[in-house]
Design an enzyme around this catalytic site. Sequence first.
Site, mmCIF file in Angstrom:
data_model
loop_
_atom_site.group_PDB
_atom_site.id
_atom_site.type_symbol
_atom_site.label_atom_id
_atom_site.label_comp_id
_atom_site.label_asym_id
_atom_site.label_seq_id
_atom_site.Cartn_x
_atom_site.Cartn_y
_atom_site.Cartn_z
ATOM 1 C CG MET A 72 -0.347 0.042 2.610
ATOM 2 S SD MET A 72 -1.461 -0.525 3.709
ATOM 3 C CE MET A 72 -1.977 -2.354 3.581
ATOM 4 C CB CYS A 73 1.034 4.072 0.998
ATOM 5 S SG CYS A 73 1.685 5.802 1.278
#
Length: 217
Positions: free
Chosen positions: A134-135
């Site tokens: 994620m991110c």
Amino acid sequence: MKQVAVVLSGCGVYDGAEIHETVLTLLALDRAGAQAVCFAPDKPQLHVINHLSGEEMPENRNVLLESARIARGKIQALSQADAEQLDALIVPGGFGAAKNLSSFAMQGAECSVDTDLSKLIREMHKRNKPMGFMCIAPTLLPKVIDQPLRLTIGNDPDLGEVIDAMGGEPVTCPVDDIVVDIENKVVTTPAYMLAQSIGEAAQGIDKLVSRVLDLVE
């Protein structure tokens, strides 16, 4: 009970793992009845940032010790991770992913990835076990997995170009959704690359955790 490795990169968005993303991941796994097994590299972090001012501080900190703050002490050195014993792998974001798990923050497309993490990702991929990133963490994938991967870091065109140069396939994705590379069993979500609140981040992270667990054979 499914055993899911969660790899941390310190404690705090600017120099370690993003705390909200990590806690949301741990919460989603627990609610789904899966066991989170936390790991972090046992090495000095790149630098220490004052999270109030954004300034660098004249301190040295260890990635594993800092990550242990979020994991409430239940964490092991990343070198101990054994793909054989794990069902899935999830890597939350935060600048630590680009500073401590890799050198992406300094070197971009020319970066290298932490040796123990590279080994774990390759071993999981070889065993056809699902992974979630994620991110900013998806930027590590093209460096480790030697085939074009569909992934997202949100909708940043400049970062997309870098991922493209590294051999990945960047996909624009809203904060509350995920991108799934079904062939490689890799799930990604933008989280705080786009999220304006913890609730927004949670929407994509919940979907990512759910999909990763669904892909466990």
